[in-house]
Structures are given as C-alpha cells and as structure tokens.
Write a protein that holds these residues in place. Sequence first.
Motif, PDB file in Angstrom:
ATOM      1  N   ASP A 137       0.851  -1.184   0.000  1.00 35.98           N
ATOM      2  CA  ASP A 137       0.000   0.000   0.000  1.00 35.98           C
ATOM      3  C   ASP A 137       0.895   1.244   0.000  1.00 35.98           C
ATOM      4  O   ASP A 137       1.930   1.262   0.670  1.00 35.98           O
ATOM      5  CB  ASP A 137      -0.866  -0.021   1.270  1.00 35.98           C
ATOM      6  N   ALA A 138       0.486   2.260  -0.753  1.00 34.08           N
ATOM      7  CA  ALA A 138       1.261   3.502  -0.812  1.00 34.08           C
ATOM      8  C   ALA A 138       0.731   4.551   0.167  1.00 34.08           C
ATOM      9  O   ALA A 138       1.286   5.644   0.273  1.00 34.08           O
ATOM     10  CB  ALA A 138       1.253   4.054  -2.230  1.00 34.08           C
ATOM     11  N   PHE A 139      -0.341   4.222   0.864  1.00 36.63           N
ATOM     12  CA  PHE A 139      -0.873   5.081   1.924  1.00 36.63           C
ATOM     13  C   PHE A 139      -1.159   6.506   1.470  1.00 36.63           C
ATOM     14  O   PHE A 139      -0.838   7.477   2.148  1.00 36.63           O
ATOM     15  CB  PHE A 139       0.064   5.082   3.145  1.00 36.63           C
ATOM     16  N   MET A 140      -1.737   6.630   0.307  1.00 34.17           N
ATOM     17  CA  MET A 140      -2.148   7.961  -0.166  1.00 34.17           C
ATOM     18  C   MET A 140      -3.193   7.787  -1.253  1.00 34.17           C
ATOM     19  O   MET A 140      -3.359   6.697  -1.803  1.00 34.17           O
ATOM     20  CB  MET A 140      -0.948   8.754  -0.678  1.00 34.17           C
ATOM     21  N   GLN A 189      -1.797  16.708  -9.539  1.00 31.41           N
ATOM     22  CA  GLN A 189      -2.387  15.893  -8.482  1.00 31.41           C
ATOM     23  C   GLN A 189      -1.469  15.831  -7.260  1.00 31.41           C
ATOM     24  O   GLN A 189      -0.259  15.671  -7.392  1.00 31.41           O
ATOM     25  CB  GLN A 189      -2.639  14.470  -8.986  1.00 31.41           C
ATOM     26  N   TYR A 190      -2.073  15.945  -6.108  1.00 29.88           N
ATOM     27  CA  TYR A 190      -1.388  15.657  -4.858  1.00 29.88           C
ATOM     28  C   TYR A 190      -1.426  14.160  -4.596  1.00 29.88           C
ATOM     29  O   TYR A 190      -2.359  13.478  -5.030  1.00 29.88           O
ATOM     30  CB  TYR A 190      -2.128  16.299  -3.679  1.00 29.88           C
ATOM     31  N   ALA A 191      -0.462  13.671  -3.843  1.00 30.03           N
ATOM     32  CA  ALA A 191      -0.517  12.313  -3.301  1.00 30.03           C
ATOM     33  C   ALA A 191      -0.842  12.496  -1.824  1.00 30.03           C
ATOM     34  O   ALA A 191       0.041  12.729  -1.004  1.00 30.03           O
ATOM     35  CB  ALA A 191       0.828  11.619  -3.486  1.00 30.03           C
ATOM     36  N   LEU A 192      -2.124  12.435  -1.511  1.00 33.59           N
ATOM     37  CA  LEU A 192      -2.580  12.854  -0.189  1.00 33.59           C
ATOM     38  C   LEU A 192      -2.702  11.704   0.810  1.00 33.59           C
ATOM     39  O   LEU A 192      -3.436  10.744   0.584  1.00 33.59           O
ATOM     40  CB  LEU A 192      -3.949  13.540  -0.306  1.00 33.59           C
ATOM     41  N   SER A 237       1.551  14.648   0.178  1.00 31.51           N
ATOM     42  CA  SER A 237       0.394  15.314   0.787  1.00 31.51           C
ATOM     43  C   SER A 237       0.349  16.805   0.505  1.00 31.51           C
ATOM     44  O   SER A 237      -0.134  17.576   1.336  1.00 31.51           O
ATOM     45  CB  SER A 237       0.358  15.058   2.297  1.00 31.51           C
ATOM     46  N   GLY A 238       0.862  17.212  -0.653  1.00 33.39           N
ATOM     47  CA  GLY A 238       0.766  18.610  -1.021  1.00 33.39           C
ATOM     48  C   GLY A 238       1.948  19.429  -0.580  1.00 33.39           C
ATOM     49  O   GLY A 238       2.047  20.618  -0.889  1.00 33.39           O
TER      50      GLY A 238
END
Lengths: 437, 437
Positions: free
Chosen positions: B255-258, B361-364, B386-387
């Motif tokens: 999982d990349a957790f975002m 795109q953010y990876a949030l 996360s921005g």
Amino acid sequence: MGQGLMSAMSKYDVLVVGAGVLGLSTAYHIKRENPERSILVLDKLGGPGQGNSAKSVGAFRNVFSSRTNFLLADSTIDFFTHVQEDLGHDLGLVFHGYLWLLSGRQYRRQEENFKEMSRRGVELRTWEREDLRRMIPDLVTEFEEGDEEAEVMGLEPVERGLQGVKCGSIDADRLVRFYEEEFRRLGGEVRYNVEVKRLILKPERELGLPGEPFVWQDASVKGVETVRGEEIYADRVVVAVGAWANTLLNPIGLDAFMRPKKRQVFVFKDERLERLFHSEGFNKEGVVPLLILPKAGILIKPEVSEGALWIECADNLGRPFKLEDDPQPELTYYTGNLYHVVVKYLPCFRDVQPVNMWAGQYALNSIDKTPYVFEEAGMIYVGAGSGSGLMKCDALGRIAAALYAGEKEATLYGGRAFRVSDLSVKERRVERETFVL
Amino acid sequence: MGQGLMSAMSKYDVLVVGAGVLGLSTAYHIKRENPERSILVLDKLGGPGQGNSAKSVGAFRNVFSSRTNFLLADSTIDFFTHVQEDLGHDLGLVFHGYLWLLSGRQYRRQEENFKEMSRRGVELRTWEREDLRRMIPDLVTEFEEGDEEAEVMGLEPVERGLQGVKCGSIDADRLVRFYEEEFRRLGGEVRYNVEVKRLILKPERELGLPGEPFVWQDASVKGVETVRGEEIYADRVVVAVGAWANTLLNPIGLDAFMRPKKRQVFVFKDERLERLFHSEGFNKEGVVPLLILPKAGILIKPEVSEGALWIECADNLGRPFKLEDDPQPELTYYTGNLYHVVVKYLPCFRDVQPVNMWAGQYALNSIDKTPYVFEEAGMIYVGAGSGSGLMKCDALGRIAAALYAGEKEATLYGGRAFRVSDLSVKERRVERETFVL
C-alpha cells in the motif's frame, strides 16, 4: 399519489448501506437505542451477509496484542455467548480454541506480548513440544536432519503451542440472520437487491443552483442514489460495505483507509484427516483447535458442524490489492503453493483434495490493522475490519450507535466503556496490532 | 554481443523509479553518499519533474503544527537557500511570505498552534485588521451589514493576518534540474520516456520453478519491467512516483498510503491586479505574500518572475480521489465556484479572466498529512507528499538515503538529526498535521 407515497417513503432517519455483519450490527444497535427512528438497510445482494461476511471462515479470537482489538473482540465474543446461552439463538458457537504452532524464535519474539495479554485477562495455555506430539499425533514438530525440502522452504521446527481458550467458531450466516431478525422485530426495514451507485452530497443550505455544492458551502451526505436511479434520503447515512467502501467514499473525496485483500478457503473432509480432526485434550468437543502453522499465516480450522477441516490463507506479498466483485478461489493456490507447507507439518493432508472452496475479501487497514468508525460529512463509516470484523462486529455496532447518538463513550457488551473517537481518523488512539495471523 | 551488453547494463546498484523532485533528491543523496554505486533513474515522461512536480505552484513554508513537518520543511528551505546563495544555482527563490487571512474564530482556534510554532523557532508576524487594510488596500476585511452574498456563503470578516516569514516560492523546474544535474555530474544515469509496467518480485533463493515466489519463500523487489518489456534489475529499487504509487505497489500487495487528489492553478495577469500584486510592507520585494483566504483553502500566490498572481485550490469534499494521467483544469471550477469567494475578499479580481491554467495531483495521506519513507520487501518507498512534498524534498531524499545505508538517523541539511523510522509504517512517530491549507 404513487409518486407522493414514494417520496414519503424515501426519507428515513437512518440509512445503512450494507447488510453484512457490520451494517446489520450497527443498524440493530441504533434501532435498539432509538426504537422510534425509521431505519432502512440496503444491500446489493439477495440476503444478509451475502458479501464477504458469508465467505469468512467464521472464526473468532480474543488474542490480540492491541488493547483496543482485545476489547472489541472480547466483548463481542461475550455477546455471542449471551445470544446463544441466554437468548436461546443457536449461533453454532464452538469454543475449540486457537493453537499457534510456534518455533522457538517465534515464541521468544512474542513472549512479552503473551505476558501482557495474560495480564489483561486473555486465557492462554502453553503446550510443550512433547504435549503437542502426544495430543496431535499427526503433527510433525521436527524435521529430520538433511530434510532438504524443509530447509529450502525455511520451515522451522515447532517448539511450543500457544492456545487461546476464548477462541472458536461461529456460524456467520446465523449471526447475520440474528441481527437482521432482531432489527426487523424492532421495526427496522431491510431491502435486498438494491445496489447503491453513489452517495448524494448536498449543501446544508441548498440554493437550487447548478454546480452545488460549491467550495464555500458546508456539505454533507444526505442520501444515496441506487443503480436504478432511485434516490433515498436520510438524516444520517451509515456506510458499512466492507471491501467495497472506496467505491462509495472515493468519488466524494473521502478515504476508507483500507485495501481489499483476497482470502481463500479450501474445505477438506476425508478419512485420512479423521484422527487430526479428533485431536483430544484441547477442548470439551475433543476436536483439534484452529491451527496456525509457523509459516505463511496458514490456518486450519475444524468445522464441527460438518466434521471438516477448512484451510484458509489470505493474499500476501506478491498478490495484489484489488477489488473484485466475485473473487474466485484458485485450486492451484492450494495445490501448488500452500499444500507444500501443509503436508510438511501435517502429512495426513498428502494427496487429499479439497471438496469445496471459495474466496472472499478482507478490507485491510495495513497501518494499524484496527477497524475505523468515524463520522465525516454527516456520514458514518464503519469498516476496515482488517480480517477480524466479524469477531468485533457487536462492539463496532455499539460504537457506531454511540457515535450516531453523539456520545463520547460507548458501552460494550458486559459494561466496559470504549472511547468512541479512539477508532476515528482525527483523534485515533489505537495500538498497532503486532499479533497478526 | 549486443544482448550480453544489454544484460550487463541492466543491473544497477540502485534503481529509482520516478524523476520527480522526490526521486531526484533521493537519487542525488544516495549517489552523493555512495559515489561508487551505479544508480539509474527512470521516468515515463520526457524530462525531470514533468509529472506533478512541474505542476506545483512551487510555494514553500515552514509553518506546520507538526514538529516532523516543520523539521522536514525548515531544513529543506535552508538547503534551497544554500544552493542559491552558496552554490550559485539560481532556483528563483523569493521569500515573499505566506499570509493567512483569519477570522477571529479561526485565529483563536489556532492560537495555541501559533504559540507552539513560535517557541519552535518559526518566525511569525501577526497583523491586525487595520494593518491589513493599509497594506493591502484591495482586501475586503469586513462585509457590510446585510451583505446577503457574504452571509449565504458563510464568509467571515478578516480579523487578523498571520505571516510566515520563512515562506515563499521556488522555481520547481530549476530545482529538479539542479538535482538531476548534480546527480549526473556524480556519474548518475537518467533515462526518460521509459515507463515502468511493474515491479519484479522474486524469491531470495530462486529455485527456477513456475509459480515463484511461493507463500513460503521470502521474496523481495529485484527490479522492474518496462512497458516495452525490458527488465532492469537492481540491488535496491526506490519507488518515488507520487500520485502513481498505488499502480506499482498495489499489484504486489503493498500500500502507498495515499490517494491522488486534483489541484488546479489559474494564472492572472491584468492591470486591475497591479496594486494587489505590489502590496508593500511584507517583504523586501514589495509584493503581496501568498494569501490564504479564510474560506475553502484558496491560495493566491505572487509569481514574481511573471508579475502574475496564481490562484490554487485543491479538490475537497465532493470531488473525487481518482488517479488521472493527465488531469485537466476546469475553467468553470474557477469561474463558477472559487471566483465567488475570491471577489468577495478581493474585488479587484472582478471579471478578470485567467490567462493560463493547469491541473496536477497531490498524493494525499489523509490520516496524518505527513510523507512516508519506508522499506518493505527490499523496496524503498518515498511518497505521500500530501501537497508539501516539494518543500520537504531535500529532507526526504536524505532520509531515504539514510534508510538505504541502513542508518537509524538521517542528518538533515544544517545538521539536525531525524529518526529514519519516524516516517515508516511500523514505527511511525509523527504528529497529525492540523495546520492544513
């Protein structure tokens, strides 16, 4: 008139999406505490628990390293017992126990966990290798010097067995039917074969302009639209759709904090397994406990109602996180993969073919392996069961009902208090579970 | 011969997937500490930072409630300054400051955060309403009694401004080119237009049997396969692909957790905005600081190189988490949505159309809004920015390099120590960021 009736019927106090074990437990507990409220449960499938609840092996344990997981499971198991013993609903409970077969290395690594769990009141029994050999004559605890297979496969000898006593099996189907029946008896409504397409997000103060909700509007989930185009509104929407949660939450910018993970069950019933099944001395039923092999998280569960052994293994490294509507079991996953480990420890499985098999999906939270219950945008989410949702279902339903009622604490079955926000995102306070199967 | 050469070339010490700011910073720091190691960076696009790095507004701040986020950003900003001032690479740094325009309610809610940040060494200036009116004559701080629009939109008057001083802009393109150039200068290799299809997972001890890795094998990531079918192997694979991380990690069960979250930038250059742009008194450039409006997380940034104002807003509730390869800006998202808030506070934007716009795109990571750096199955993951990945890129590269070297602590630029496992999954120790734009 029909239209008017339709509109009148399509507004509820509470709408629960998902008639699995978490949705039905939540619906039941909200209804029990608010008998005057109108509550509708929807499910895309044809009956209760027909998604992944029904595909579970139906095993439960109170053996967790995390205090939170322990509380959730322990109180839920007490509730199961109460339902069967006091209320007279047969849930098919069997306390056959769980037996972790551990190498010396594994035992030592978890020793502090075991002590802490015992202090907390988890009943654990330790069996030495000699006990295991006597009580489970089919078990291989040591491999011969020069056993190349064992060496290549990295199989360690079994040094000890750790038995969780308050652990066993439940008939998942009877459990969901119990919640559904009680919920209906209180006046709750359930509709099957109704698939929710999307959550309807609306501004708190609707202006009737195109493009709402705007970024400056406070918005919340007001209902759902079904795939057939029906809109159903409610003051509060509960989402409890297990592995499918991201398909409803992500489109409105919410995260379900879990990934779907396939798990497969293979059923064995064969005279060559009779002796293993009837291993004595662990429980009053005289059956082998659920065994956890020292390798690859392989479980072997006695299914007492059928005199069968069920082998389960969840996907792990190398197998995808992927949502599947109807995941299929792969015979070769057993025969070409798990089998080699199983027969080394339990040679009685040699050449025995499964008589049945199926697959389901976990909703796995890989971060702390603990469920989520939180409210966001007016929606209550109950999910991320992480493979132990069924055995925590009653506690999770009570926590969701407390959240619905705006209470800070939920009272779990048996009277223990649980801080509702502990399972939330923003004030999460859980321990990362380290005792994972 | 060609084939032999190919094979020889296709094994590296380190393979970094992703030539965005996190991948290049990581590659540079690993190479700097291990100049003898062969390191290859791959990217599917045609140049450095052509994914979401280039689509960022290139703003940075050290104003975070979380100690971890502060350390990551503050030391990275110091490194930016070092590169520009000491090494003489023009990164287009401008310390124009960030200015949070806050209602009384918002200020009071964050007051403890501000005090704690000040104690930690974050330079903050508070401006009263009268200061703001004088210094930014275009700003509306109070709405007239009976202003129905403001009331319907829930717009609060601006009571105070909180200025972060060590905050500003950087040219994201120059920054990625700096890292790429330095990395190449040390002997690092970069290949563009090479898209990775999948991570190759192999057992530690390969048996050459079909179906490997089996559940009983310890397996790890050994390389990648490109969409053209080329296999490239390395002793260690680093994945730093931002919003795309789940497409590589999920297929092997990680999982990349975002979640990917769209953000849009609208560019304005108009004589009606000249006075706002040149608001004096906040910084030595005599430009308006990056403004954060009290509603909907709308940012307005001075782009000094162009004399323009950039408005950015990230997707929020009601807009999907969804991975898009080439997200497109939506003019109506500005004109029909953000615009109404912007013109209430800054009427000078009335009827001004954007001259340019784009989306990224953010990876949030919605849980703690803090990046992840961890190793699993032999793969190092750097992501979930996360921005604020760009403004933490140097620290994250150093932490990843320390993880690669097996060190427990990383030394951030300026000498501060950072415990590597703080950004991991299993021993994560971060504070949930509460000062979110």
